[in-house]
Design an enzyme around this catalytic site. Structure first.
Site, PDB file in Angstrom:
ATOM      1  N   LYS A  41       0.023 -40.688  20.678  1.00  0.00           N
ATOM      2  CA  LYS A  41      -0.746 -41.465  19.933  1.00  0.00           C
ATOM      3  C   LYS A  41      -1.958 -40.704  19.672  1.00  0.00           C
ATOM      4  O   LYS A  41      -3.150 -40.989  20.551  1.00  0.00           O
ATOM      5  CB  LYS A  41      -0.910 -42.709  20.181  1.00  0.00           C
ATOM      6  CG  LYS A  41      -1.228 -43.845  18.858  1.00  0.00           C
ATOM      7  CD  LYS A  41      -2.475 -43.448  17.951  1.00  0.00           C
ATOM      8  CE  LYS A  41      -3.917 -43.591  18.503  1.00  0.00           C
ATOM      9  NZ  LYS A  41      -4.702 -43.315  17.728  1.00  0.00           N
ATOM     10  N   GLU A  79      -6.375 -40.572  14.876  1.00  0.00           N
ATOM     11  CA  GLU A  79      -6.164 -40.397  13.362  1.00  0.00           C
ATOM     12  C   GLU A  79      -7.116 -39.769  12.707  1.00  0.00           C
ATOM     13  O   GLU A  79      -6.781 -39.417  11.475  1.00  0.00           O
ATOM     14  CB  GLU A  79      -5.940 -41.967  13.016  1.00  0.00           C
ATOM     15  CG  GLU A  79      -7.380 -42.739  12.769  1.00  0.00           C
ATOM     16  CD  GLU A  79      -7.751 -43.548  14.012  1.00  0.00           C
ATOM     17  OE1 GLU A  79      -8.569 -44.090  14.042  1.00  0.00           O
ATOM     18  OE2 GLU A  79      -7.103 -43.045  15.150  1.00  0.00           O
ATOM     19  N   ARG A  80      -8.369 -39.267  13.209  1.00  0.00           N
ATOM     20  CA  ARG A  80      -9.135 -38.417  12.661  1.00  0.00           C
ATOM     21  C   ARG A  80      -8.938 -36.902  12.267  1.00  0.00           C
ATOM     22  O   ARG A  80      -9.102 -36.377  11.293  1.00  0.00           O
ATOM     23  CB  ARG A  80     -10.542 -38.239  13.515  1.00  0.00           C
ATOM     24  CG  ARG A  80     -11.288 -39.712  13.530  1.00  0.00           C
ATOM     25  CD  ARG A  80     -11.708 -40.439  12.406  1.00  0.00           C
ATOM     26  NE  ARG A  80     -12.476 -41.916  12.793  1.00  0.00           N
ATOM     27  CZ  ARG A  80     -12.615 -42.572  12.019  1.00  0.00           C
ATOM     28  NH1 ARG A  80     -12.521 -42.370  10.646  1.00  0.00           N
ATOM     29  NH2 ARG A  80     -13.386 -43.614  12.217  1.00  0.00           N
ATOM     30  N   SER A  87     -13.592 -42.658  24.693  1.00  0.00           N
ATOM     31  CA  SER A  87     -14.676 -43.110  25.168  1.00  0.00           C
ATOM     32  C   SER A  87     -14.548 -44.415  26.175  1.00  0.00           C
ATOM     33  O   SER A  87     -13.521 -44.700  26.614  1.00  0.00           O
ATOM     34  CB  SER A  87     -15.492 -43.727  24.036  1.00  0.00           C
ATOM     35  OG  SER A  87     -14.669 -45.125  23.460  1.00  0.00           O
ATOM     36  N   CYS A 125     -16.139 -33.380  26.238  1.00  0.00           N
ATOM     37  CA  CYS A 125     -16.523 -34.450  27.455  1.00  0.00           C
ATOM     38  C   CYS A 125     -17.245 -33.723  28.729  1.00  0.00           C
ATOM     39  O   CYS A 125     -17.830 -34.204  29.579  1.00  0.00           O
ATOM     40  CB  CYS A 125     -15.501 -35.544  27.791  1.00  0.00           C
ATOM     41  SG  CYS A 125     -13.993 -34.579  28.587  1.00  0.00           S
ATOM     42  N   GLU A 140     -23.649 -41.645  26.225  1.00  0.00           N
ATOM     43  CA  GLU A 140     -23.025 -40.229  25.772  1.00  0.00           C
ATOM     44  C   GLU A 140     -23.199 -40.131  24.264  1.00  0.00           C
ATOM     45  O   GLU A 140     -22.738 -40.945  23.459  1.00  0.00           O
ATOM     46  CB  GLU A 140     -21.677 -40.388  26.290  1.00  0.00           C
ATOM     47  CG  GLU A 140     -20.921 -39.098  25.930  1.00  0.00           C
ATOM     48  CD  GLU A 140     -19.507 -39.331  25.989  1.00  0.00           C
ATOM     49  OE1 GLU A 140     -18.866 -38.274  26.281  1.00  0.00           O
ATOM     50  OE2 GLU A 140     -18.858 -40.223  26.016  1.00  0.00           O
TER      51      GLU A 140
END
Length: 456
Positions: free
Chosen positions: A176, A179-180, A229, A284, A386
């Site tokens: 998965k 979706e961006r 995140s 990250c 962050e």
């Protein structure tokens, strides 16, 4: 893709989702235009795909290690052959410059190459006479169906962190992706199928929280791997663990680079700029904070600022661009809001990238130039949060011990770097700093594909 619609990949073929189902827009971040739409899977569609994966896993787990290795070798060759195509898909939807995207594919290949050695990696162990007349042995067996939930950045690398290993171990895998920017994930699935992977062993499902929660609670999913995140990582861990699954949930980061007074300041400045602004800070392992010794802080900040001002902001497809756009308008505005907050809190904004010059005009693209703050206090939001954008903060310190205390007090422990010529200081730093991945005169201590991720 089918026309302007991205598809799910299920049973080795395209599937556009339920008729009349929910969809999300996918943008070209360099122009701000909607490039295509992606279907968002419902809970029922997730359950349907997982059921098919269970059936495929039953047969795949019985396949020989030789067959699995050959499939992975073929997959590796197809990725090499299609590197430019995969990189172009990443740039089109994420926005990063093409060279960065190609490098990402190369780093992902390390894991595929590692997985090619699966016949050796899955060896068990055997002990004779553990008790009188009794021997003991262990074997490694697949869990059945594993799921991977990957973030908006590093679409090739983070997908390839997960799926080659899971498949090589005899599992079926449901991916998965964010979706961006989902197209690169589908292309990788197509290539794996072309390499000989049986139908149903790998599926790509697009979706939002509904699809994620369906994967986390489906009793047939045995393991879940997540990168994203911290709040979502916590949700993934708690939900999947409550459902009795094996869980790997990697959250956010705030990486420091400590620069001592004896360091090569030109090398440190180069490292701070590349590690702070590469991929527009949307990774990250980006360096977010430079911790500079008081004695050299002014000189180091001047060197970083000089280099920062030469960086060119532009579309990832434009030759010479150093920073592409951020992935969405909302994220660009969020990052710019942190810059505003830093100014308001009293930090010194040495380089202001809030109104960047973009060759040919930015139009409605999601651009933000590199921003450099000096004299940042650890209480400020630009330090505590962050940001995930091209914002680099400089904090000044009086000693190595104080620098280590600052790093250890931060709730994030993904990566850290130390720049120094002092071997004893480097050894002490490695032992005392409470961070998973440590670089000495290396700005991004990202492990290679045959080592595990060591973030704390």
């Amino acid at each position: 893709m089918v026309g302007d619609r991205i598809y799910h990949w299920h049973h080795g073929s395209a599937w556009t989702g339920a008729e009349g189902g929910r969809v999300a827009d996918v943008f070209d971040p360099a122009t701000g235009a909607v490039a295509r739409q992606v279907p968002l899977a419902s809970a029922d569609e997730v359950d349907e795909v997982v059921a098919a994966a269970v059936a495929a896993a039953s047969e795949w787990r019985s396949s020989s290690l030789t067959k699995r290795a050959k499939t992975l070798f073929a997959f590796r060759e197809l990725i090499v052959r299609h590197t430019d195509e995969i990189a172009a898909l990443i740039t089109a939807e994420h926005g990063k410059v093409l060279d960065d995207a190609r490098g990402e594919v190369a780093r992902g290949l390390e894991v595929v190459e590692f997985a090619c050695g699966i016949p050796h990696l899955l060896k068990g162990s055997h002990s004779e006479s553990v008790s009188t007349g009794a021997d003991s042995h262990s074997v490694r067996q697949p869990v059945g169906v594993a799921a991977g939930i990957t973030p908006l950045n590093l679409k090739a690398k983070k997908n390839l962190w997960m799926l080659p290993i899971a498949v090589a171990c005899g599992n079926a895998f449901v991916l998965k992706p964010s979706e961006r920017d989902p197209s690169a994930s589908v292309r990788l699935a197509e290539l794996f199928t072309d390499a000989g992977l049986p139908d149903g062993v790998l599926s790509v499902l697009h979706g939002d929280h509904e699809a994620v929660d369906a994967l986390l609670t489906n009793p047939s999913v045995g393991a879940v791997s997540f990168v994203g995140s911290t709040p979502i990582a916590r949700h993934v861990f708690e939900t999947a663990a409550t459902s009795g699954k094996r869980v790997q949930a990697l959250g956010g980061a705030k990486n420091h680079m400590v620069v001592l007074a004896d360091a090569d300041l030109d090398a440190a400045a180069d490292a701070a700029v590349s590690a702070g602004y590469g991929s527009a800070g949307e990774r990250c392992m980006a360096i977010s904070v430079v911790v500079a010794a008081d004695a050299i802080a002014d000189e180091l900040v001047a060197k970083i600022a000089e280099r920062t001002r030469t960086l060119r902001v532009g579309a990832g497809t434009v030759e010479g661009s150093d920073l592409g756009p951020l992935i969405t308008a909302a994220h660009r505005d969020r990052v710019a809001g942190y810059v505003d907050a830093g100014v308001e809190a009293g930090a010194e904004l040495v380089v202001d990238g809030r109104d960047p010059e973009v060759p040919g005009g930015s139009g409605d693209g999601f651009f933000l130039g590199p921003c450099l703050f000096d004299r940042v206090d650890p209480s400020m939001s630009i330090y505590t949060d962050e940001i995930f954008g091209p914002v680099l903060c400089v904090v000044r310190t009086s000693s190595l011990a104080d620098a280590v205390s600052l790093v250890n007090a931060n709730p994030y422990g993904n990566g850290v770097a130390l720049f120094t010529r002092d071997g004893a200081a480097a050894r002490w730093f490695e032992a005392e700093v409470e961070v998973g991945m440590v670089g000495i005169n290396v700005p991004l201590p990202v492990r290679v594909g045959f080592y595990s991720v060591g973030g704390r």
